[in-house]
Write a protein that holds these residues in place. Structure first.
Motif, PDB file in Angstrom:
ATOM      1  N   ALA A 105       0.822  -1.208   0.000  1.00  0.00           N
ATOM      2  CA  ALA A 105       0.000   0.000   0.000  1.00  0.00           C
ATOM      3  C   ALA A 105       0.855   1.257   0.000  1.00  0.00           C
ATOM      4  CB  ALA A 105      -0.922  -0.005   1.224  1.00  0.00           C
ATOM      5  N   ALA A 106       1.950   1.226   0.741  1.00  0.00           N
ATOM      6  CA  ALA A 106       2.847   2.380   0.810  1.00  0.00           C
ATOM      7  C   ALA A 106       3.492   2.658  -0.543  1.00  0.00           C
ATOM      8  CB  ALA A 106       3.917   2.148   1.868  1.00  0.00           C
ATOM      9  N   GLU A 107       3.918   1.618  -1.211  1.00  0.00           N
ATOM     10  CA  GLU A 107       4.544   1.794  -2.518  1.00  0.00           C
ATOM     11  C   GLU A 107       3.541   2.341  -3.533  1.00  0.00           C
ATOM     12  OE1 GLU A 107       7.640  -0.589  -5.422  1.00  0.00           O
ATOM     13  OE2 GLU A 107       6.235  -1.757  -4.207  1.00  0.00           O
ATOM     14  N   VAL A 117       7.037   7.731   1.182  1.00  0.00           N
ATOM     15  CA  VAL A 117       6.069   7.085   2.066  1.00  0.00           C
ATOM     16  C   VAL A 117       6.774   5.982   2.850  1.00  0.00           C
ATOM     17  CG1 VAL A 117       3.890   5.805   2.217  1.00  0.00           C
ATOM     18  CG2 VAL A 117       4.198   7.518   0.415  1.00  0.00           C
ATOM     19  N   PHE A 118       6.405   5.839   4.117  1.00  0.00           N
ATOM     20  CA  PHE A 118       6.946   4.701   4.874  1.00  0.00           C
ATOM     21  C   PHE A 118       5.877   4.052   5.742  1.00  0.00           C
ATOM     22  CE2 PHE A 118       8.228   8.369   7.636  1.00  0.00           C
ATOM     23  CZ  PHE A 118       7.613   8.005   8.827  1.00  0.00           C
ATOM     24  N   VAL A 119       6.174   2.832   6.154  1.00  0.00           N
ATOM     25  CA  VAL A 119       5.313   2.057   7.043  1.00  0.00           C
ATOM     26  C   VAL A 119       5.992   2.011   8.412  1.00  0.00           C
ATOM     27  CG1 VAL A 119       4.248  -0.198   7.472  1.00  0.00           C
ATOM     28  CG2 VAL A 119       4.557   0.628   5.116  1.00  0.00           C
ATOM     29  N   ALA A 120       5.229   2.252   9.462  1.00  0.00           N
ATOM     30  CA  ALA A 120       5.778   2.194  10.818  1.00  0.00           C
ATOM     31  C   ALA A 120       4.876   1.358  11.716  1.00  0.00           C
ATOM     32  CB  ALA A 120       5.932   3.598  11.398  1.00  0.00           C
ATOM     33  N   VAL A 121       5.491   0.621  12.627  1.00  0.00           N
ATOM     34  CA  VAL A 121       4.758  -0.153  13.620  1.00  0.00           C
ATOM     35  C   VAL A 121       5.274   0.238  14.997  1.00  0.00           C
ATOM     36  CG1 VAL A 121       4.415  -2.103  12.048  1.00  0.00           C
ATOM     37  CG2 VAL A 121       6.398  -2.076  13.567  1.00  0.00           C
ATOM     38  N   TRP A 122       4.555  -0.163  16.027  1.00  0.00           N
ATOM     39  CA  TRP A 122       5.001   0.111  17.389  1.00  0.00           C
ATOM     40  C   TRP A 122       5.927  -1.014  17.836  1.00  0.00           C
ATOM     41  CZ3 TRP A 122       4.749   4.478  20.004  1.00  0.00           C
ATOM     42  CH2 TRP A 122       5.144   4.478  21.342  1.00  0.00           C
ATOM     43  N   GLY A 126       9.270   2.203  20.688  1.00  0.00           N
ATOM     44  CA  GLY A 126       8.446   3.265  20.132  1.00  0.00           C
ATOM     45  C   GLY A 126       8.053   3.020  18.687  1.00  0.00           C
ATOM     46  N   ALA A 127       7.579   4.071  18.028  1.00  0.00           N
ATOM     47  CA  ALA A 127       7.156   3.992  16.633  1.00  0.00           C
ATOM     48  C   ALA A 127       8.383   3.759  15.754  1.00  0.00           C
ATOM     49  CB  ALA A 127       6.451   5.281  16.231  1.00  0.00           C
ATOM     50  N   THR A 128       8.394   2.655  15.025  1.00  0.00           N
ATOM     51  CA  THR A 128       9.586   2.215  14.297  1.00  0.00           C
ATOM     52  C   THR A 128       9.289   2.023  12.810  1.00  0.00           C
ATOM     53  OG1 THR A 128      10.284   1.022  16.301  1.00  0.00           O
ATOM     54  CG2 THR A 128      11.420   0.487  14.239  1.00  0.00           C
ATOM     55  N   ILE A 129      10.104   2.648  11.965  1.00  0.00           N
ATOM     56  CA  ILE A 129       9.944   2.486  10.524  1.00  0.00           C
ATOM     57  C   ILE A 129      10.382   1.081  10.108  1.00  0.00           C
ATOM     58  CG2 ILE A 129      10.707   3.286   8.239  1.00  0.00           C
ATOM     59  CD1 ILE A 129      11.146   6.040   9.458  1.00  0.00           C
ATOM     60  N   VAL A 130       9.538   0.394   9.327  1.00  0.00           N
ATOM     61  CA  VAL A 130       9.901  -0.946   8.864  1.00  0.00           C
ATOM     62  C   VAL A 130      10.102  -1.013   7.351  1.00  0.00           C
ATOM     63  CG1 VAL A 130       8.921  -2.187  10.816  1.00  0.00           C
ATOM     64  CG2 VAL A 130       7.457  -1.660   8.865  1.00  0.00           C
ATOM     65  N   ARG A 131       9.458  -0.117   6.597  1.00  0.00           N
ATOM     66  CA  ARG A 131       9.684  -0.039   5.153  1.00  0.00           C
ATOM     67  C   ARG A 131       9.641   1.424   4.721  1.00  0.00           C
ATOM     68  NH1 ARG A 131       9.086  -4.109   1.565  1.00  0.00           N
ATOM     69  NH2 ARG A 131      10.229  -2.656   0.228  1.00  0.00           N
ATOM     70  N   ALA A 224       1.115   2.537  10.928  1.00  0.00           N
ATOM     71  CA  ALA A 224       0.864   3.878  10.418  1.00  0.00           C
ATOM     72  C   ALA A 224       1.459   3.995   9.022  1.00  0.00           C
ATOM     73  CB  ALA A 224       1.477   4.921  11.341  1.00  0.00           C
ATOM     74  N   LEU A 225       0.714   4.623   8.133  1.00  0.00           N
ATOM     75  CA  LEU A 225       1.222   4.974   6.813  1.00  0.00           C
ATOM     76  C   LEU A 225       1.579   6.460   6.859  1.00  0.00           C
ATOM     77  CD1 LEU A 225      -1.172   3.351   4.167  1.00  0.00           C
ATOM     78  CD2 LEU A 225       1.212   2.749   4.626  1.00  0.00           C
TER      79      LEU A 225
END
Length: 262
Positions: A105-107, A117-122, A126-131, A224-225
């Motif tokens: 979805a981010a791409e 655009v990036f994807v982040a998870v908790w 804390g809030a961490t960028i994964v892609r 989060a997007l």
């Protein structure tokens, strides 16, 4: 700072695992668990105390862990998790459907808007960028997988403040100590009202950002997007084109994850 409650001989359920294993591997992972819980690089003496091992033995394991890039040694001689530890974590995350779907979805959102655009998870800190997907107009700031974002001054952090697990977010937010209680509530209320986390140079002077929540089938915040760009060029209007594209992408992804409440 404290060590984990789980000992090398325990499984994830807290039960003692009596199966025969490789003791040296168990000890190496005991060191890695201490590093994972720490909020800074640690000296050999500190690792020794926290792991309950003699300094010479800890150093012996560290030599092998550094050699394999699971651990790195900084210029002060202290030790922290290394690049291969990050790669392992990212590989594990990529095996989760949520991250794979979020990345897709981010791409697609990047391709539609042209913005980064990036994807982040908790994560545990804390809030961490994964892609991360670079925009067509590159933003020359350090944005990468593994980067942990602040709660109050990043659009992504504000999403987790508004819709994330209150206890987890509060624990991380207390470390920042940059906002009063009233200011925090105002940020949360504004974020929930607009449906987006929003910053204009709050984290980085020339960078603006918008972030949207994505919910899972249990109506919990899954990720989060986030989109970002130069302040002069990036439209942060909650009703603007980027905001609408971001909301649509997040809503579609939530439905794809089985959410029927949003």
């Amino acid at each position: 700072m404290a060590t984990r409650d789980q000992s090398p001989g325990e499984n994830n359920g807290g039960q003692i695992d009596t199966r025969k294993g490789v003791q040296s591997v168990d000890r190496a992972f005991a060191i890695l668990r201490v590093m994972e819980e720490a909020d800074r690089p640690l000296a050999v003496k500190e690792l020794s105390e926290l792991c309950g091992m003699p300094p010479s033995k800890v150093h012996h394991y560290l030599v092998s862990l550094v050699r394999s890039a699971v651990v790195r040694q900084n210029s002060n001689g202290n030790y922290d998790l290394g690049p291969f530890a990050l790669h392992l974590g990212m590989s594990a995350l990529r095996r989760l459907d949520t991250i794979a779907l979020g990345s897709r979805a981010a791409e697609a959102l990047r391709d539609k808007t042209g913005e980064a655009v990036f994807v982040a998870v908790w994560g545990s800190h804390g809030a961490t960028i994964v892609r991360y997907f670079e925009g067509f107009r590159p933003v020359t700031v350090e944005v990468r997988a593994g980067l942990i974002l602040p709660v109050f001054t990043s659009a992504t952090g504000r999403v987790f403040l508004a819709w994330g697990n209150a206890g987890q977010v509060e624990a991380v937010g207390q470390r920042e100590q940059t906002r009063t209680g009233n200011e925090i509530e105002q940020i949360r209320a504004e974020t929930m009202s607009s449906g987006l986390g929003r910053v204009d140079g709050d984290l980085l002077p020339r960078i603006a950002s918008l972030s949207a929540p994505v919910f899972d089938r249990d109506d919990r915040l899954a990720l989060a997007l986030t989109s970002l760009g130069w302040i002069e060029e990036f439209d942060t209007d909650p009703d603007g084109e980027i905001a609408e594209a971001l909301k649509d992408a997040a809503s579609s992804l939530s439905k794809e994850l089985g959410n029927t409440s949003r």
